[in-house]
Design a protein around this motif. Structure first.
Motif, short mmCIF file in Angstrom:
data_model
loop_
_atom_site.label_atom_id
_atom_site.label_comp_id
_atom_site.label_asym_id
_atom_site.label_seq_id
_atom_site.Cartn_x
_atom_site.Cartn_y
_atom_site.Cartn_z
N LEU A 149 -5.90 -18.35 -2.66
CA LEU A 149 -6.95 -18.09 -3.65
C LEU A 149 -7.16 -16.58 -3.82
O LEU A 149 -7.37 -16.10 -4.95
CB LEU A 149 -8.26 -18.76 -3.23
N THR A 150 -7.10 -15.85 -2.72
CA THR A 150 -7.24 -14.39 -2.81
C THR A 150 -6.09 -13.79 -3.60
O THR A 150 -6.28 -12.90 -4.44
CB THR A 150 -7.28 -13.77 -1.40
N ALA A 160 -16.39 -0.42 -7.84
CA ALA A 160 -15.38 -0.26 -6.80
C ALA A 160 -14.09 0.25 -7.44
O ALA A 160 -13.62 -0.34 -8.43
CB ALA A 160 -15.13 -1.58 -6.08
N PRO A 161 -13.49 1.33 -6.92
CA PRO A 161 -12.25 1.84 -7.50
C PRO A 161 -11.14 0.79 -7.48
O PRO A 161 -11.07 -0.05 -6.58
CB PRO A 161 -11.89 3.03 -6.60
N THR A 162 -10.29 0.86 -8.47
CA THR A 162 -9.21 -0.12 -8.61
C THR A 162 -8.34 -0.19 -7.36
O THR A 162 -8.01 -1.27 -6.87
CB THR A 162 -8.35 0.22 -9.82
N ASP A 163 -7.97 0.99 -6.84
CA ASP A 163 -7.11 1.00 -5.65
C ASP A 163 -7.80 0.36 -4.46
O ASP A 163 -7.17 -0.34 -3.65
CB ASP A 163 -6.70 2.43 -5.29
N LEU A 164 -9.10 0.59 -4.32
CA LEU A 164 -9.83 0.01 -3.20
C LEU A 164 -9.90 -1.51 -3.33
O LEU A 164 -9.77 -2.23 -2.33
CB LEU A 164 -11.24 0.61 -3.12
N LYS A 172 -5.72 -7.39 -0.77
CA LYS A 172 -4.42 -7.60 -0.13
C LYS A 172 -4.58 -7.77 1.38
O LYS A 172 -3.99 -8.67 1.97
CB LYS A 172 -3.48 -6.43 -0.43
N ARG A 173 -5.37 -6.90 1.98
CA ARG A 173 -5.57 -7.01 3.42
C ARG A 173 -6.31 -8.30 3.76
O ARG A 173 -6.02 -8.94 4.77
CB ARG A 173 -6.35 -5.79 3.92
N ARG A 174 -7.25 -8.68 2.93
CA ARG A 174 -7.98 -9.93 3.16
C ARG A 174 -7.01 -11.11 3.17
O ARG A 174 -7.07 -11.99 4.04
CB ARG A 174 -9.03 -10.13 2.06
N SER A 175 -6.08 -11.12 2.21
CA SER A 175 -5.10 -12.20 2.15
C SER A 175 -4.23 -12.23 3.40
O SER A 175 -3.96 -13.30 3.96
CB SER A 175 -4.23 -12.03 0.91
N GLU A 176 -3.78 -11.04 3.85
CA GLU A 176 -2.94 -10.98 5.05
C GLU A 176 -3.66 -11.51 6.27
O GLU A 176 -3.09 -12.24 7.08
CB GLU A 176 -2.50 -9.53 5.29
N ARG A 177 -4.93 -11.14 6.42
CA ARG A 177 -5.68 -11.56 7.60
C ARG A 177 -6.02 -13.04 7.53
O ARG A 177 -6.10 -13.73 8.55
CB ARG A 177 -6.96 -10.73 7.76
N GLN A 178 -6.22 -13.57 6.32
CA GLN A 178 -6.41 -15.02 6.18
C GLN A 178 -5.15 -15.76 6.62
O GLN A 178 -5.24 -16.79 7.29
CB GLN A 178 -6.78 -15.36 4.73
N ALA A 218 0.83 -1.19 0.00
CA ALA A 218 0.00 0.00 0.00
C ALA A 218 0.87 1.23 0.00
O ALA A 218 1.60 1.49 0.92
CB ALA A 218 -0.92 -0.01 1.22
N GLU A 219 0.76 2.02 -1.07
CA GLU A 219 1.58 3.21 -1.16
C GLU A 219 1.29 4.17 -0.03
O GLU A 219 2.18 4.83 0.49
CB GLU A 219 1.33 3.90 -2.50
N ALA A 220 0.02 4.25 0.35
CA ALA A 220 -0.33 5.20 1.41
C ALA A 220 0.37 4.86 2.70
O ALA A 220 0.82 5.73 3.44
CB ALA A 220 -1.83 5.18 1.63
N GLN A 221 0.51 3.58 3.02
CA GLN A 221 1.17 3.20 4.27
C GLN A 221 2.65 3.56 4.21
O GLN A 221 3.23 4.01 5.18
CB GLN A 221 1.00 1.70 4.48
N ASN A 222 3.28 3.37 3.02
CA ASN A 222 4.68 3.75 2.89
C ASN A 222 4.86 5.24 3.09
O ASN A 222 5.82 5.69 3.70
CB ASN A 222 5.20 3.35 1.51
#
Length: 668
Positions: free
Chosen positions: A351-352, A324-328, A334-340, A145-149
């Motif tokens: 799969l995500t 849904a916007p591309t960035d969203l 990505k966050r879904r994959s991390e939390r899985q 996530a660019e925003a987090q960086n």
């Protein structure tokens, strides 16, 4: 194998040694390095007109002071006038330095940081994070996530400037205490910073209806505190993720109000606010994404897997909405994959990640994440294909190189793995400054006789990955006494040692009976630690769990040990017989953790030819005697006798671990 185009371009630059910090150091100015025209004229004519030699006159000093001051002010004006900075974004990020409790960063906050004003008693405080991280989250896909960086860089640069340029004595709030450096997953996992685990991926705006020009000019006053601050903010400006579609822009004020609650830590209120928005505007991707983030935060606050599962589902809903916007979509999945991965749902996470790569096939960062997903599933072949694809497109991708090198080494292609690991680390790319890669690079170099191995171990130590050049375990508790060899008295486990030495013949005889009657119970060493030879083990306890079937073969030995919880309850160790046949050499290696000590009881020891080195001291076994060493230090074994060697291995908790730590530390 992936082609290694421009292989040398991936690293080799000594400047990469700072990559572990996560951001480059601020540029140093050149003030004082050049003289003014007036000064040059002074030198030419031999001195000042009134007889003083060298230096700058009071009038000249004042002129330069005014020039610099006006430059700072007019730079700020230009920044405002030409809209060079997204003020709402930056103000949201500067909220971490809110010192007076009003929810934003303004002149009053700057005064507090400069020591010109007392800190408000209503200043927000943040509870410390728990020190022990969860095992699955130790493994991270690279930062995407660019925003987090941007948020990390802005925090670090502003903190550095305020402390170094302004020279205040006030300590800025830290990002949060670091947890245990690594969490426990065997084989391969990618590293993650525990501090970033629950950070928001989207920088929320905090306008709240305040006049936009007023916000701009308030911010310009803060900028004028330091020209360096203005320039640093400009230098780290990056593209902001676009999270609002056309409809969401019409309800932006409501979304911002709910987001502000989340940013200020009012999680329960934020959940209710976003749930209401989702109820009223079910077609809003941003509202649903905000709800997912709130559920994510609430799961962390309550330590609730059930709430986290709801967040995972809501992230999916947000990404699946029309328009849904591309960035969203990217951030949600990505966050879904991390939390899985956090919950251990590796198949679901994979799969995500596969869906992400299908949606964004040109994004090599997502492909790198997918490679990690395959590694977490133990599918090294699929991971290898992914990294080959990445390296074909971007041959200098450091993240792909270190992971590709890791896979080659796991396939015992030792020499081939070295350049990938080396160049990947040298690249300084995110995700490459990880102790595991220094560990495997040094190990590979040792195995091919490359004397640079210890240079890389030393570098890994300097960057904080290893406790020392000799002690290179990765799953550690800080502050424990560290030495290669121990005496029974130093461990405090004298009763256990006495019991083992008194009953060594009983332990030996049961081991020999198992060898004679059930050779299949002795399993070959399978961690690729042998250069050559035959080495097998028969395990009675593993990770604090008794092997009931194995203990049927050595019942008296197991009964003898059950009274010593320091070993049977050691969830980071084993109790086992170890047989090694002539002609065996075990490579120099280290154990995974500093939380245990290892006892070796000699059972059948040839008169000569068998020895063990730990750090820089070599010893031999004796029948009926216990050797104690810390296997987180490098150790190596030779068996050059004419007959087999049999020992009994008993791991125990490090004596300085507290009872609570022994109960809570994840197993290895």
């Amino acid at each position: 194998m992936a082609p290694r185009k421009n292989a040398k371009g991936g690293g080799g630059n000594s400047s990469s040694s700072g990559s572990g910090s996560g951001s480059g150091s601020p540029s140093t100015g050149s003030s004082g390095s050049s003289s003014s025209p007036g000064a040059r004229r002074e030198a030419k004519h031999g001195g000042h007109k009134n007889g003083r030699r060298g230096g700058i006159s009071g009038g000249s000093f004042f002129t330069w002071f005014m020039v610099i001051a006006l430059l700072g002010v007019w730079t700020s004006v230009a920044v405002v006038w030409f809209d060079l900075v997204d003020y709402e974004e930056v103000l949201g990020k500067l909220g971490v330095y809110d010192a007076d409790g009003d929810g934003d960063f303004d002149v009053d906050d700057a005064k507090v940081l400069l020591g010109l004003k007392e800190r408000s008693t209503s200043e927000r405080t943040f509870p410390p994070e728990e020190a022990e991280t969860q095992a699955e989250l130790e493994e991270q896909a690279p930062e995407g996530a660019e925003a987090q960086n941007v948020e990390d860089e802005v925090k670090e640069q502003i903190q550095s400037l305020l402390q170094e340029s302004v020279h205040t004595d006030h300590d800025l709030e830290a990002d949060g205490p670091a947890g245990e450096p690594q969490s426990e997953v065997e084989d391969f996992l990618t590293a993650t910073d525990s501090d970033d685990r629950f950070e928001a991926l989207e920088p929320g705006t905090q306008n709240n209806g305040t006049d936009k020009k007023q916000i701009k000019w308030k911010f310009s006053l803060s900028l004028s505190l330091s020209l360096s601050l203005s320039l640093s903010l400009l230098s780290v400006k990056k593209k902001k993720p676009k999270l609002l579609n056309k409809f969401d822009k019409t309800i932006k004020a409501e979304l911002d109000a709910a987001e502000k609650l989340r940013k200020r830590g009012k999680i329960e209120e934020a959940v209710s606010a976003f749930e209401e928005l989702v109820r009223r505007y079910p077609q809003s991707p941003r509202a649903r994404y905000g709800k997912a983030q709130c559920e994510d935060d609430l799961a962390e606050k309550q330590r609730s897997n059930e709430v986290l599962r709801r967040a995972i589902e809501t992230y999916q809903e947000a990404a699946s909405l029309p328009d849904a916007p591309t960035d969203l979509v990217k951030l949600s999945l990505k966050r879904r994959s991390e939390r899985q991965q956090f919950l251990g749902h590796m198949r679901g996470s994979l799969l995500t990640l596969q869906r992400l790569v299908q949606l964004f096939p040109s994004d090599t960062t997502l492909k790198n994440d997918l490679g990690v997903g395959y590694l977490l599933m133990g599918d090294n072949d699929s991971a290898k294909k992914v990294y080959e694809e990445v390296l074909n497109v971007t041959p200098n991708d450091g993240f792909a190189k270190v992971h590709y090198g890791f896979i080659l080494k796991a396939q015992n292609r030792i020499a081939e793995s070295i350049p990938y690991l080396k160049e990947g680390i040298e690249s300084g790319d995110p995700g490459t400054d990880d102790g595991r890669f220094y560990f495997h690079l040094g190990d590979a170099m040792q195995r091919v006789g490359n004397k640079e191995a210890y240079k890389w171990y030393e570098l890994g130590h300097k960057r904080g990955h290893f406790a020392s050049v000799w002690q290179r375990s990765l799953y550690n508790v800080n502050g424990l006494k560290a030495q290669p060899w121990w005496t029974p008295r130093e461990t405090g486990y004298t009763e256990l040692v006495k019991s083992l030495e008194r009953n060594w013949k009983l332990i030996r005889d049961e081991g020999l009976m198992v060898m004679d009657k059930a050779k299949g119970l002795f399993l070959p060493e399978d961690e690729n630690l042998r250069e050559k030879g035959d080495w097998s083990q028969f395990t009675l306890w593993q990770q604090g769990r008794k092997n009931e079937n194995a203990c049927k073969g050595a019942p008296k030995t197991c009964t003898l040990l059950e009274k010593f919880s320091e070993t049977t309850g050691c969830r980071r160790g084993q109790i086992k017989y170890s047989i090694m046949h002539p002609g065996t050499h075990v490579w120099p290696h280290t154990g995974p953790t500093n939380c245990r000590l290892r006892m070796h009881l000699g059972l059948v020891i040839p008169k000569e030819g068998c020895k063990i080195r730990c750090a820089n001291e070599t010893r031999s076994w004796e029948e009926g005697k216990v050797l104690i060493f810390d296997d987180s230090f490098e150790h190596e074994v030779w068996q050059d006798a004419s007959s087999f060697r049999l020992i009994f291995i008993v791991d125990v908790w490090h004596p300085e671990l507290t009872p609570q730590q022994r109960r809570s530390l994840p197993a290895i």
